[in-house]
Write a protein that holds these residues in place. Structure first.
Motif, mmCIF file in Angstrom:
data_model
loop_
_atom_site.group_PDB
_atom_site.id
_atom_site.type_symbol
_atom_site.label_atom_id
_atom_site.label_comp_id
_atom_site.label_asym_id
_atom_site.label_seq_id
_atom_site.Cartn_x
_atom_site.Cartn_y
_atom_site.Cartn_z
ATOM 1 N N TYR A 110 0.831 -1.207 0.000
ATOM 2 C CA TYR A 110 0.000 0.000 0.000
ATOM 3 C C TYR A 110 0.867 1.259 0.000
ATOM 4 C CZ TYR A 110 -2.268 3.892 2.415
ATOM 5 O OH TYR A 110 -2.682 5.135 2.792
ATOM 6 N N ILE A 111 1.910 1.269 0.808
ATOM 7 C CA ILE A 111 2.806 2.420 0.879
ATOM 8 C C ILE A 111 3.486 2.652 -0.467
ATOM 9 C CG2 ILE A 111 4.935 3.312 1.906
ATOM 10 C CD1 ILE A 111 2.473 3.531 3.699
ATOM 11 N N VAL A 112 3.918 1.575 -1.116
ATOM 12 C CA VAL A 112 4.581 1.696 -2.419
ATOM 13 C C VAL A 112 3.599 2.251 -3.456
ATOM 14 C CG1 VAL A 112 5.659 0.433 -4.316
ATOM 15 C CG2 VAL A 112 6.253 -0.125 -1.957
ATOM 16 N N ILE A 113 2.369 1.724 -3.474
ATOM 17 C CA ILE A 113 1.359 2.191 -4.433
ATOM 18 C C ILE A 113 1.062 3.675 -4.224
ATOM 19 C CG2 ILE A 113 -1.060 1.997 -5.129
ATOM 20 C CD1 ILE A 113 -0.861 -0.993 -4.425
ATOM 21 N N SER A 114 0.844 4.064 -2.980
ATOM 22 C CA SER A 114 0.536 5.472 -2.689
ATOM 23 C C SER A 114 1.731 6.367 -2.998
ATOM 24 C CB SER A 114 0.104 5.638 -1.229
ATOM 25 O OG SER A 114 1.156 5.285 -0.338
ATOM 26 N N MET A 115 2.944 5.846 -2.828
ATOM 27 C CA MET A 115 4.138 6.628 -3.136
ATOM 28 C C MET A 115 4.259 6.876 -4.637
ATOM 29 S SD MET A 115 8.125 5.790 -2.152
ATOM 30 C CE MET A 115 7.682 5.612 -0.415
ATOM 31 N N VAL A 116 4.001 5.844 -5.443
ATOM 32 C CA VAL A 116 4.054 6.000 -6.901
ATOM 33 C C VAL A 116 2.997 6.995 -7.361
ATOM 34 C CG1 VAL A 116 3.717 4.825 -9.116
ATOM 35 C CG2 VAL A 116 5.011 3.698 -7.289
ATOM 36 N N MET A 117 1.791 6.879 -6.827
ATOM 37 C CA MET A 117 0.715 7.801 -7.189
ATOM 38 C C MET A 117 1.072 9.227 -6.796
ATOM 39 S SD MET A 117 -3.342 7.615 -6.131
ATOM 40 C CE MET A 117 -3.541 5.941 -6.737
ATOM 41 N N THR A 118 1.679 9.381 -5.629
ATOM 42 C CA THR A 118 2.073 10.701 -5.146
ATOM 43 C C THR A 118 3.147 11.319 -6.026
ATOM 44 O OG1 THR A 118 1.522 10.147 -2.849
ATOM 45 C CG2 THR A 118 3.059 11.958 -3.190
ATOM 46 N N LEU A 119 4.187 10.552 -6.348
ATOM 47 C CA LEU A 119 5.300 11.075 -7.147
ATOM 48 C C LEU A 119 4.843 11.498 -8.538
ATOM 49 C CD1 LEU A 119 8.153 8.595 -6.140
ATOM 50 C CD2 LEU A 119 7.993 11.025 -5.566
ATOM 51 N N LEU A 162 -3.589 2.259 -10.538
ATOM 52 C CA LEU A 162 -3.115 2.187 -9.156
ATOM 53 C C LEU A 162 -4.273 2.046 -8.174
ATOM 54 C CD1 LEU A 162 -0.296 4.890 -9.322
ATOM 55 C CD2 LEU A 162 0.000 2.413 -9.125
ATOM 56 N N LEU A 163 -5.442 2.624 -8.515
ATOM 57 C CA LEU A 163 -6.600 2.484 -7.628
ATOM 58 C C LEU A 163 -7.091 1.038 -7.600
ATOM 59 C CD1 LEU A 163 -8.445 4.212 -5.824
ATOM 60 C CD2 LEU A 163 -10.051 4.330 -7.728
ATOM 61 N N LYS A 164 -7.045 0.357 -8.750
ATOM 62 C CA LYS A 164 -7.388 -1.074 -8.780
ATOM 63 C C LYS A 164 -6.457 -1.874 -7.876
ATOM 64 C CE LYS A 164 -9.572 -1.857 -13.285
ATOM 65 N NZ LYS A 164 -9.417 -2.569 -14.588
ATOM 66 N N MET A 165 -5.170 -1.557 -7.954
ATOM 67 C CA MET A 165 -4.191 -2.233 -7.111
ATOM 68 C C MET A 165 -4.460 -1.941 -5.639
ATOM 69 S SD MET A 165 -0.842 -1.357 -9.464
ATOM 70 C CE MET A 165 0.319 -2.008 -8.271
ATOM 71 N N LEU A 166 -4.810 -0.687 -5.366
ATOM 72 C CA LEU A 166 -5.089 -0.287 -3.990
ATOM 73 C C LEU A 166 -6.303 -1.017 -3.430
ATOM 74 C CD1 LEU A 166 -4.384 1.609 -1.641
ATOM 75 C CD2 LEU A 166 -5.865 3.327 -2.697
#
Length: 243
Positions: free
Chosen positions: A132-141, A196-200
């Motif tokens: 989750y942290i990795v997914i949110s980090m990619v989305m943020t960057l 990324l939302l699907k992954m989340l």
């Protein structure tokens, strides 16, 4: 680059960011809605998936809306108030400025992302939480690069209001409505936020992620395009006040 300039500039940027309500509204809404919806929405309406629904929504607020606004609005304000011109004309380089511009928002957004699962009521396994942290980090960057592009292109705060919302709304709303609309779902499959939302969603349910080569390729392509466009503008126009 004089690295001793960066700590001083970072300190100033952190203080200015915390005081800037317009820029912070995305993260504030993410925390507010996490608590509000967790306590008010009935569980029966979501078939036991209320917490994942809340988490997906608030992460979009934080990682997309907040990322873009925390970068673009302060940059436009500094241009409008002539403080950016003063910074660039001093010993602070454009690279120093970019580093100091993206670091405070990234720290604030990721700290918020760390606590959102707990505020939303999602119980993640350790591995799921790390993913989750990795997914949110990619989305943020990726969203922060969008914010940098808007910040470079816009000269005034009023200019950002015409650009920010038309950019943010599709990135947030199309993935959210993809569940209910087939056309939206097709478009969402080509947006980094949709993939990324699907992954989340899978992670929030402690399920394994089904990531196709096409989806991975789309994310990489969009990341490369965003980064390439940023470097093009950075090298051709620079971070400066337009004449």
């Amino acid at each position: 680059m004089k690295t001793n300039n960066i700590p001083v500039l970072l300190k100033v940027k952190f203080k200015l960011l915390i005081k800037n309500f317009s820029a912070m509204v995305g993260s504030i809404l993410a925390i507010f809605f996490s608590i509000l919806f967790r306590t008010t929405l009935p569980n029966i309406s979501f078939d036991g998936q209320k917490a994942p629904f809340i988490l997906m929504m608030v992460v979009m607020f934080n990682s997309v809306m907040a990322s873009i606004m925390m970068i673009s609005i302060p940059m436009a304000e500094e241009k409008e108030k002539k403080s950016l011109k003063l910074l660039i004309s001093s010993s602070i380089s454009q690279t120093d400025y970019v580093i100091a511009t993206i670091t405070p928002p990234f720290v604030v957004i990721m700290i918020t992302n760390f606590i959102l699962p707990f505020l939303s009521g999602v119980k993640l396994q350790i591995m799921s939480y790390l993913i989750y942290i990795v997914i949110s980090m990619v989305m943020t960057l990726m969203s922060m690069i969008v914010g940098l592009l808007i910040g470079i292109l816009c000269r005034k705060v009023s200019d950002t209001s015409y650009v920010v919302l038309p950019v943010i709304l599709p990135l947030i709303l199309i993935p959210q409505f993809a569940t209910f609309n087939q056309s939206m779902a097709k478009v969402s499959n080509y947006l980094y936020t949709g993939i990324l939302l699907k992954m989340l969603r899978a992670v929030s349910l402690n399920q394994s992620i089904q990531l196709s080569l096409q989806s991975l390729g789309i994310i990489l392509l969009e990341f490369i395009l965003l980064l390439g466009f940023f470097f093009y503008l950075y090298n051709s126009r620079g971070i400066r006040l337009e004449k």
